[in-house]
Design a protein around this motif. Structure first.
Motif, mmCIF file in Angstrom:
data_model
loop_
_atom_site.group_PDB
_atom_site.id
_atom_site.type_symbol
_atom_site.label_atom_id
_atom_site.label_comp_id
_atom_site.label_asym_id
_atom_site.label_seq_id
_atom_site.Cartn_x
_atom_site.Cartn_y
_atom_site.Cartn_z
ATOM 1 N N VAL A 269 0.849 -1.188 0.000
ATOM 2 C CA VAL A 269 0.000 0.000 0.000
ATOM 3 C C VAL A 269 0.886 1.239 0.000
ATOM 4 O O VAL A 269 1.802 1.362 0.823
ATOM 5 N N ASN A 270 0.623 2.144 -0.920
ATOM 6 C CA ASN A 270 1.326 3.425 -0.966
ATOM 7 C C ASN A 270 0.349 4.545 -0.644
ATOM 8 O O ASN A 270 -0.726 4.636 -1.257
ATOM 9 N N PRO A 271 0.700 5.407 0.320
ATOM 10 C CA PRO A 271 -0.194 6.520 0.649
ATOM 11 C C PRO A 271 -0.424 7.409 -0.572
ATOM 12 O O PRO A 271 0.516 7.723 -1.314
ATOM 13 N N ILE A 272 -1.673 7.798 -0.777
ATOM 14 C CA ILE A 272 -1.984 8.676 -1.904
ATOM 15 C C ILE A 272 -1.455 10.075 -1.650
ATOM 16 O O ILE A 272 -0.942 10.738 -2.547
ATOM 17 N N ASN A 273 -1.543 10.520 -0.407
ATOM 18 C CA ASN A 273 -1.017 11.824 -0.015
ATOM 19 C C ASN A 273 0.066 11.598 1.044
ATOM 20 O O ASN A 273 -0.256 11.247 2.180
ATOM 21 N N PRO A 274 1.348 11.789 0.688
ATOM 22 C CA PRO A 274 2.424 11.550 1.662
ATOM 23 C C PRO A 274 2.292 12.384 2.930
ATOM 24 O O PRO A 274 2.826 11.998 3.978
ATOM 25 N N LYS A 275 1.583 13.497 2.845
ATOM 26 C CA LYS A 275 1.379 14.323 4.033
ATOM 27 C C LYS A 275 0.333 13.723 4.958
ATOM 28 O O LYS A 275 0.224 14.143 6.110
ATOM 29 N N ARG A 276 -0.436 12.772 4.441
ATOM 30 C CA ARG A 276 -1.449 12.066 5.236
ATOM 31 C C ARG A 276 -1.191 10.572 5.086
ATOM 32 O O ARG A 276 -1.975 9.862 4.467
ATOM 33 N N PRO A 277 -0.089 10.055 5.626
ATOM 34 C CA PRO A 277 0.327 8.681 5.345
ATOM 35 C C PRO A 277 -0.574 7.605 5.951
ATOM 36 O O PRO A 277 -0.409 6.429 5.636
ATOM 37 N N SER A 278 -1.511 7.985 6.806
ATOM 38 C CA SER A 278 -2.372 6.973 7.420
ATOM 39 C C SER A 278 -3.829 7.127 6.991
ATOM 40 O O SER A 278 -4.746 6.718 7.702
ATOM 41 N N PHE A 279 -4.053 7.705 5.794
ATOM 42 C CA PHE A 279 -5.413 7.801 5.262
ATOM 43 C C PHE A 279 -5.370 7.766 3.742
ATOM 44 O O PHE A 279 -4.701 8.573 3.119
ATOM 45 N N ALA A 280 -6.067 6.809 3.164
ATOM 46 C CA ALA A 280 -6.202 6.634 1.720
ATOM 47 C C ALA A 280 -4.906 6.141 1.093
ATOM 48 O O ALA A 280 -3.927 6.876 0.964
ATOM 49 N N GLY A 281 -4.910 4.873 0.712
ATOM 50 C CA GLY A 281 -3.757 4.273 0.065
ATOM 51 C C GLY A 281 -4.158 3.596 -1.228
ATOM 52 O O GLY A 281 -5.322 3.227 -1.423
ATOM 53 N N LEU B 155 -6.208 -5.903 7.221
ATOM 54 C CA LEU B 155 -5.156 -5.331 8.053
ATOM 55 C C LEU B 155 -4.774 -3.941 7.555
ATOM 56 O O LEU B 155 -4.591 -3.009 8.343
ATOM 57 N N ALA B 156 -4.675 -3.772 6.233
ATOM 58 C CA ALA B 156 -4.338 -2.467 5.661
ATOM 59 C C ALA B 156 -5.444 -1.446 5.925
ATOM 60 O O ALA B 156 -5.160 -0.269 6.169
ATOM 61 N N LEU B 157 -6.694 -1.877 5.907
ATOM 62 C CA LEU B 157 -7.807 -0.960 6.164
ATOM 63 C C LEU B 157 -7.785 -0.436 7.593
ATOM 64 O O LEU B 157 -8.268 0.670 7.866
ATOM 65 N N ASP B 158 -7.218 -1.201 8.512
ATOM 66 C CA ASP B 158 -7.100 -0.719 9.893
ATOM 67 C C ASP B 158 -6.224 0.524 9.966
ATOM 68 O O ASP B 158 -6.375 1.354 10.862
ATOM 69 N N THR B 159 -5.293 0.655 9.036
ATOM 70 C CA THR B 159 -4.422 1.833 8.994
ATOM 71 C C THR B 159 -4.989 2.911 8.089
ATOM 72 O O THR B 159 -5.126 4.067 8.496
ATOM 73 N N TYR B 160 -5.329 2.541 6.863
ATOM 74 C CA TYR B 160 -5.649 3.555 5.852
ATOM 75 C C TYR B 160 -7.128 3.938 5.829
ATOM 76 O O TYR B 160 -7.469 5.074 5.506
ATOM 77 N N ALA B 161 -8.013 2.996 6.093
ATOM 78 C CA ALA B 161 -9.469 3.212 6.097
ATOM 79 C C ALA B 161 -10.067 3.390 4.704
ATOM 80 O O ALA B 161 -11.246 3.149 4.502
ATOM 81 N N VAL B 162 -9.267 3.815 3.718
ATOM 82 C CA VAL B 162 -9.701 3.890 2.318
ATOM 83 C C VAL B 162 -8.600 3.264 1.458
ATOM 84 O O VAL B 162 -7.445 3.693 1.527
ATOM 85 N N LEU B 163 -8.965 2.259 0.659
ATOM 86 C CA LEU B 163 -8.007 1.618 -0.250
ATOM 87 C C LEU B 163 -8.533 1.697 -1.679
ATOM 88 O O LEU B 163 -9.699 1.389 -1.945
ATOM 89 N N VAL B 164 -7.657 2.095 -2.600
ATOM 90 C CA VAL B 164 -7.989 2.245 -4.019
ATOM 91 C C VAL B 164 -7.265 1.168 -4.818
ATOM 92 O O VAL B 164 -6.046 0.991 -4.677
ATOM 93 N N PHE B 165 -8.024 0.461 -5.654
ATOM 94 C CA PHE B 165 -7.470 -0.559 -6.544
ATOM 95 C C PHE B 165 -7.865 -0.172 -7.974
ATOM 96 O O PHE B 165 -9.054 -0.099 -8.294
ATOM 97 N N HIS B 166 -6.890 0.073 -8.831
ATOM 98 C CA HIS B 166 -7.171 0.392 -10.224
ATOM 99 C C HIS B 166 -7.259 -0.893 -11.054
ATOM 100 O O HIS B 166 -6.776 -1.955 -10.647
ATOM 101 N N ASN B 167 -7.878 -0.782 -12.226
ATOM 102 C CA ASN B 167 -7.894 -1.873 -13.214
ATOM 103 C C ASN B 167 -8.452 -3.173 -12.639
ATOM 104 O O ASN B 167 -7.819 -4.233 -12.701
ATOM 105 N N GLN B 168 -9.649 -3.072 -12.082
ATOM 106 C CA GLN B 168 -10.349 -4.240 -11.539
ATOM 107 C C GLN B 168 -11.677 -4.401 -12.286
ATOM 108 O O GLN B 168 -12.718 -3.924 -11.840
#
Length: 300
Positions: free
Chosen positions: A5-17, A37-50
């Motif tokens: 998981v890579n944070p979408i916004n590096p300034k907000r590393p624990s929300f949206a990956g 487990l990743a959702l416990d940290t990020y709470a929003v996960l984005v998957f492209h090309n699904q």
């Protein structure tokens, strides 16, 4: 972990990956455990090309827990376009034509542009929402997400103390009434009686405290209606400041999972003359929020 998981916004590393390089149609138990487990940290996960089909989305989603059925189908005039475990997040009628702007269902779903948490109006609300983008308009239709954990952390101590044990009443009728919509059938009224939800929750996975808010909340137990609504308004206004927000611009094939226990979201305006077709699977939580809080207090 089998995912990165890579944070979408590096300034907000624990929300949206964003998670890259995997095909969720091939997910096994280990990958699903890593996603939780990743959702416990990020709470929003984005998957492209699904590129999910309906059946593939149901197959992926169902091992995460009980899949809710869409309540939109209880209206006597409603015709569902597909399996009732898929929520129809679109501007389409059952015949595939675009809904006119005076369409009853379209006017009701305009309230999805208000900040909300999915199914907070149900006694046991939603845990995860999983949204698949199938057809998109040429502009608009973004989904914005609010991090209610960070919003709680930023509250003054006096406000945290004030709201710690407060309970709000949630109903889909409250959110629709904000836009002047009241065209509910009798079976919808019977099904959508207000239910109590705690305003402050402790997230089971991360153990972080979080606000639990939605436009579906219309009263606070122990307060006058105006006083309670003002408190809820202030909390939502606080939680939706820019520093707590991630805005997702959709591409066809995007699949986004978010944790309703600590995230609010809203849709944005788009060209209603064009098709916007999304399918959502919704995983129910394990128990009403008041029961969960009681268990957490007894085992603390």
């Amino acid at each position: 972990m089998s995912i990165t998981v890579n944070p979408i916004n590096p300034k907000r590393p624990s929300f949206a990956g964003v998670v890259s390089g995997i095909d969720l149609r091939q997910a096994d138990a280990g990958m699903r455990a890593d996603i939780e487990l990743a959702l416990d940290t990020y709470a929003v996960l984005v998957f492209h090309n699904q590129p999910f089909s309906d059946e593939e989305q149901l197959t992926f989603s169902s091992p995460f827990g009980f899949l809710e059925s869409s309540r939109g189908s209880v209206h006597p005039k409603h015709t569902h376009r597909f399996d009732n475990r898929l929520s129809d997040i679109s501007n389409l009628r059952a015949d595939g034509k675009i809904r006119p702007t005076n369409d009853r269902r379209w006017m009701s779903t305009l309230a999805n542009r208000l900040w909300h948490s999915d199914s907070s109006f149900k006694p046991t609300p939603a845990k995860y929402s999983m949204l698949s983008a199938r057809i998109l308009p040429s502009w608009g239709g973004e989904t914005e997400f609010s991090d209610l954990r960070a919003a709680y952390d930023a509250l003054p101590p006096r406000i945290k103390a004030k709201i710690e044990d407060l309970v709000a009443m949630h109903s889909i009728k409250y959110s629709r009434a904000k836009l002047g919509f009241a065209d509910f059938s009798q079976n919808e009224i019977a099904l959508n009686k207000p239910v109590p939800q705690t305003i402050v929750r402790t997230h089971r996975g991360s153990k972080r405290k979080t606000l639990y808010l939605a436009s579906h909340a219309g009263e606070v137990i122990g307060m006058s209606v105006p006083e309670g609504r003002m408190l809820l308004h202030d909390l939502i206004e606080h939680a939706t400041q820019p520093e707590f927000i991630y805005s997702h611009t959709w591409a066809v094939g995007d699949f986004v999972i978010w944790d309703n226990r600590c995230v609010m979201h809203r849709g944005r305006d788009f060209d209603m003359s064009e098709v916007r077709d999304m399918r959502r699977t919704t995983v129910g939580d394990i128990a009403p929020t008041l029961e969960q809080k009681k268990v957490q207090e007894e085992t603390a």
